[in-house]
Design a protein around this motif. Structure first.
Motif, PDB file in Angstrom:
ATOM      1  N   ASP A 193      -4.146  -1.618  -8.099  1.00  0.00           N
ATOM      2  CA  ASP A 193      -5.426  -0.953  -7.893  1.00  0.00           C
ATOM      3  C   ASP A 193      -5.117   0.537  -7.754  1.00  0.00           C
ATOM      4  OD1 ASP A 193      -7.728   0.237  -6.799  1.00  0.00           O
ATOM      5  OD2 ASP A 193      -8.301  -1.596  -5.770  1.00  0.00           O
ATOM      6  N   ASP A 194      -5.445   1.290  -8.771  1.00  0.00           N
ATOM      7  CA  ASP A 194      -5.091   2.706  -8.778  1.00  0.00           C
ATOM      8  C   ASP A 194      -6.056   3.561  -7.956  1.00  0.00           C
ATOM      9  OD1 ASP A 194      -3.913   2.370 -12.154  1.00  0.00           O
ATOM     10  OD2 ASP A 194      -2.761   2.493 -10.301  1.00  0.00           O
ATOM     11  N   VAL A 195      -7.129   2.978  -7.493  1.00  0.00           N
ATOM     12  CA  VAL A 195      -8.023   3.701  -6.581  1.00  0.00           C
ATOM     13  C   VAL A 195      -7.445   3.633  -5.168  1.00  0.00           C
ATOM     14  CG1 VAL A 195     -10.320   3.742  -5.551  1.00  0.00           C
ATOM     15  CG2 VAL A 195     -10.043   3.301  -8.009  1.00  0.00           C
ATOM     16  N   ARG A 196      -6.994   2.466  -4.804  1.00  0.00           N
ATOM     17  CA  ARG A 196      -6.433   2.261  -3.456  1.00  0.00           C
ATOM     18  C   ARG A 196      -4.927   2.457  -3.412  1.00  0.00           C
ATOM     19  NH1 ARG A 196     -10.626  -1.384  -4.011  1.00  0.00           N
ATOM     20  NH2 ARG A 196     -12.155  -1.393  -2.311  1.00  0.00           N
ATOM     21  N   ASP A 197      -4.295   2.695  -4.562  1.00  0.00           N
ATOM     22  CA  ASP A 197      -2.829   2.859  -4.622  1.00  0.00           C
ATOM     23  C   ASP A 197      -2.124   1.640  -4.031  1.00  0.00           C
ATOM     24  OD1 ASP A 197      -3.094   6.419  -3.942  1.00  0.00           O
ATOM     25  OD2 ASP A 197      -2.957   5.360  -5.866  1.00  0.00           O
ATOM     26  N   THR A 198      -2.529   0.486  -4.509  1.00  0.00           N
ATOM     27  CA  THR A 198      -1.908  -0.748  -4.040  1.00  0.00           C
ATOM     28  C   THR A 198      -1.405  -1.564  -5.224  1.00  0.00           C
ATOM     29  OG1 THR A 198      -4.013  -1.939  -4.067  1.00  0.00           O
ATOM     30  CG2 THR A 198      -3.384  -0.880  -1.992  1.00  0.00           C
ATOM     31  N   VAL A 199      -0.430  -2.393  -4.947  1.00  0.00           N
ATOM     32  CA  VAL A 199       0.058  -3.352  -5.926  1.00  0.00           C
ATOM     33  C   VAL A 199       0.174  -4.695  -5.233  1.00  0.00           C
ATOM     34  CG1 VAL A 199       2.475  -2.702  -5.502  1.00  0.00           C
ATOM     35  CG2 VAL A 199       1.846  -3.892  -7.623  1.00  0.00           C
ATOM     36  N   SER A 200      -0.253  -5.735  -5.906  1.00  0.00           N
ATOM     37  CA  SER A 200      -0.242  -7.061  -5.318  1.00  0.00           C
ATOM     38  C   SER A 200       0.560  -8.014  -6.191  1.00  0.00           C
ATOM     39  CB  SER A 200      -1.671  -7.589  -5.167  1.00  0.00           C
ATOM     40  OG  SER A 200      -2.412  -6.775  -4.289  1.00  0.00           O
ATOM     41  N   ALA A 236       0.842  -1.188   0.000  1.00  0.00           N
ATOM     42  CA  ALA A 236       0.000   0.000   0.000  1.00  0.00           C
ATOM     43  C   ALA A 236       0.880   1.242   0.000  1.00  0.00           C
ATOM     44  CB  ALA A 236      -0.910  -0.006   1.224  1.00  0.00           C
ATOM     45  N   ALA A 237       0.619   2.116  -0.938  1.00  0.00           N
ATOM     46  CA  ALA A 237       1.377   3.359  -1.044  1.00  0.00           C
ATOM     47  C   ALA A 237       0.564   4.506  -0.471  1.00  0.00           C
ATOM     48  CB  ALA A 237       1.720   3.637  -2.500  1.00  0.00           C
ATOM     49  N   SER A 238       1.245   5.413   0.188  1.00  0.00           N
ATOM     50  CA  SER A 238       0.572   6.586   0.727  1.00  0.00           C
ATOM     51  C   SER A 238       1.517   7.782   0.693  1.00  0.00           C
ATOM     52  CB  SER A 238       0.100   6.319   2.158  1.00  0.00           C
ATOM     53  OG  SER A 238       1.199   6.065   3.005  1.00  0.00           O
ATOM     54  N   GLY A 239       0.936   8.972   0.882  1.00  0.00           N
ATOM     55  CA  GLY A 239       1.747  10.178   0.879  1.00  0.00           C
ATOM     56  C   GLY A 239       1.511  11.003  -0.361  1.00  0.00           C
ATOM     57  N   ASP A 240       2.505  11.802  -0.694  1.00  0.00           N
ATOM     58  CA  ASP A 240       2.420  12.712  -1.827  1.00  0.00           C
ATOM     59  C   ASP A 240       2.729  11.948  -3.105  1.00  0.00           C
ATOM     60  OD1 ASP A 240       4.140  15.796  -2.809  1.00  0.00           O
ATOM     61  OD2 ASP A 240       2.217  14.910  -3.414  1.00  0.00           O
ATOM     62  N   LEU A 241       1.758  11.196  -3.598  1.00  0.00           N
ATOM     63  CA  LEU A 241       2.012  10.276  -4.700  1.00  0.00           C
ATOM     64  C   LEU A 241       1.826  10.927  -6.063  1.00  0.00           C
ATOM     65  CD1 LEU A 241       0.132   7.167  -3.261  1.00  0.00           C
ATOM     66  CD2 LEU A 241       2.595   7.566  -3.268  1.00  0.00           C
ATOM     67  N   GLY A 242       0.775  11.669  -6.249  1.00  0.00           N
ATOM     68  CA  GLY A 242       0.439  12.107  -7.596  1.00  0.00           C
ATOM     69  C   GLY A 242       0.084  10.872  -8.414  1.00  0.00           C
ATOM     70  N   ASP A 243       0.407  10.912  -9.682  1.00  0.00           N
ATOM     71  CA  ASP A 243       0.183   9.741 -10.518  1.00  0.00           C
ATOM     72  C   ASP A 243       1.332   8.755 -10.322  1.00  0.00           C
ATOM     73  OD1 ASP A 243      -1.066  11.817 -13.185  1.00  0.00           O
ATOM     74  OD2 ASP A 243      -2.170  10.708 -11.646  1.00  0.00           O
ATOM     75  N   ILE A 244       0.979   7.492 -10.128  1.00  0.00           N
ATOM     76  CA  ILE A 244       2.002   6.461  -9.970  1.00  0.00           C
ATOM     77  C   ILE A 244       2.290   5.854 -11.330  1.00  0.00           C
ATOM     78  CG2 ILE A 244       2.651   4.320  -8.828  1.00  0.00           C
ATOM     79  CD1 ILE A 244       0.657   4.980  -6.621  1.00  0.00           C
TER      80      ILE A 244
END
Length: 115
Positions: free
Chosen positions: A72-79, A23-31
């Protein structure tokens, strides 16, 4: 500040499966690209799999057909789903993302595959 938190590592028998999440968080902008790397003692960190913002995937040769990456670009996660695991898949798995401000790494999660 960008933070990555991995989860899902553990001990599994050869032939088994495991799913890692990041799970990514913070000042991400577009990943841009999100990926997973692994490292074993004495060896360089190697790419396991990566996925672009457009959904294109790339996998390391040793895991092709066994591991699958998704995001999942809504949740900013990668599995990463690891299947048909082998003892040589043992290692610390690191999440990595590329955003405008740079490239970031998680702290890693240990996967141990017993024979």
């Amino acid at each position: 500040q960008v933070q990555l938190v991995e989860s899902g590592g553990g001990l599994v028998q050869a032939g088994g499966s495991l799913t890692l999440s990041c799970a990514a968080s913070g000042d991400l902008g577009d990943i841009n690209t999100m990926g997973w790397y692994r490292q074993v003692p004495g060896k360089q960190r190697e790419l396991v799999a990566e996925i672009t913002s457009g959904g294109r995937t790339n996998s390391g040769r040793s895991v092709k057909g066994r591991f699958a990456i998704s995001r999942d670009d809504v949740r900013d996660t990668v599995s990463l789903t690891l299947s048909s695991l082998k003892p040589e898949d043992t290692g610390v798995y690191y999440c990595n993302i590329e955003v405008r401000s740079g490239n970031y790494w998680g702290k890693g999660t240990l996967v141990t595959v017993s024979s």
